[in-house]
Scaffold this active site. Sequence first.
Site, PDB file in Angstrom:
ATOM      1  N   GLY A  44      28.521  27.724  25.836  1.00  0.00           N
ATOM      2  CA  GLY A  44      29.911  28.092  26.620  1.00  0.00           C
ATOM      3  C   GLY A  44      29.961  27.907  28.100  1.00  0.00           C
ATOM      4  N   TYR A  48      37.874  45.390  23.364  1.00  0.00           N
ATOM      5  CA  TYR A  48      37.542  44.375  24.207  1.00  0.00           C
ATOM      6  C   TYR A  48      38.123  44.343  25.597  1.00  0.00           C
ATOM      7  CZ  TYR A  48      37.116  39.466  25.755  1.00  0.00           C
ATOM      8  OH  TYR A  48      36.884  38.347  26.721  1.00  0.00           O
TER       9      TYR A  48
END
Length: 301
Positions: free
Chosen positions: A31, A181
């Site tokens: 990524g 998160y």
Amino acid sequence: MQGIRNLFRSAWSSAERLEDKTVVITGANTGIGKETAIDLAKRGAKIIMACRDMERGEAAKKEVIESSGSENVLCMKLDLADSKSIREFAEAINKDEPKLNILVNNAGVMVCPYGKTADGFEMQIGVNHFGHFLLTHLLIDLIKRSAPARIITVSSIAHSWSSMNLEDINSEKSYDKKRAYSQSKLANVLFTRSLAKRLEGTGVTTYSLHPGVVQTDLWRHLNAPTRAIMKMVSPFTKTSSQGAQTSIYCAVEPSLDKESGGYYSDCAPAKCSAAGKDDVVAQKLWDMSCQMLSLSNLDLE
């Protein structure tokens, strides 16, 4: 509004060179971490890719070398879910590297099922915040000796969806994976602010950022309906290369030399949430992090 305004900005680019600079990037095997590694290697920096999975890391290292044309790339083992691994990695860097000019705290886990790190932290706060907090703490003396230097922490716009639950930081009473998160990404913003204050006058500057909605491996834990929505909006999301641009901007943009502690998006300063500017909570989080990681609460002076 910020996002809409930034759509009409011309794309940022810079010819800045990084010869004689050493860079550590966590989660660099995939990524935006890998794209950041390729770009900074092209600029002449020595790149140390800190990866949990060495097999994937070595494969990514080959890719970085091929894409950048630079052989000055290392891959080293780092598992941010295990303080023993973090300490071993930092010890090796401190022993073998005369300098560390740029640290990119890039690795992360996103909306995963409930799990704990080797040290008993909830996985998302454990990897995204505590792991990088400990790593930065262990490398800070080397970074200060290498000044001017920069510490970049990849956060997310998700930081604005939550507040810090310091009474239940490990989500033991109740677990909502999106909230956990979001809390871990807010911790990244608060950590960057706290770090900037403690490093004032040292020549070391700090930045947190939102990379954009990027098509990455982090999506693997999303449920089927959410994945379907993401697929539908994917034409409007960023590639890993586009997502890496703000990390690269924070690493090399000369005009940021005198800026520290801020939050960035689309290669420009951006507004973080009110919770992301709460210095009282930032201080409490700092103290708690030191306590939970058994670090003496040095102010890094």
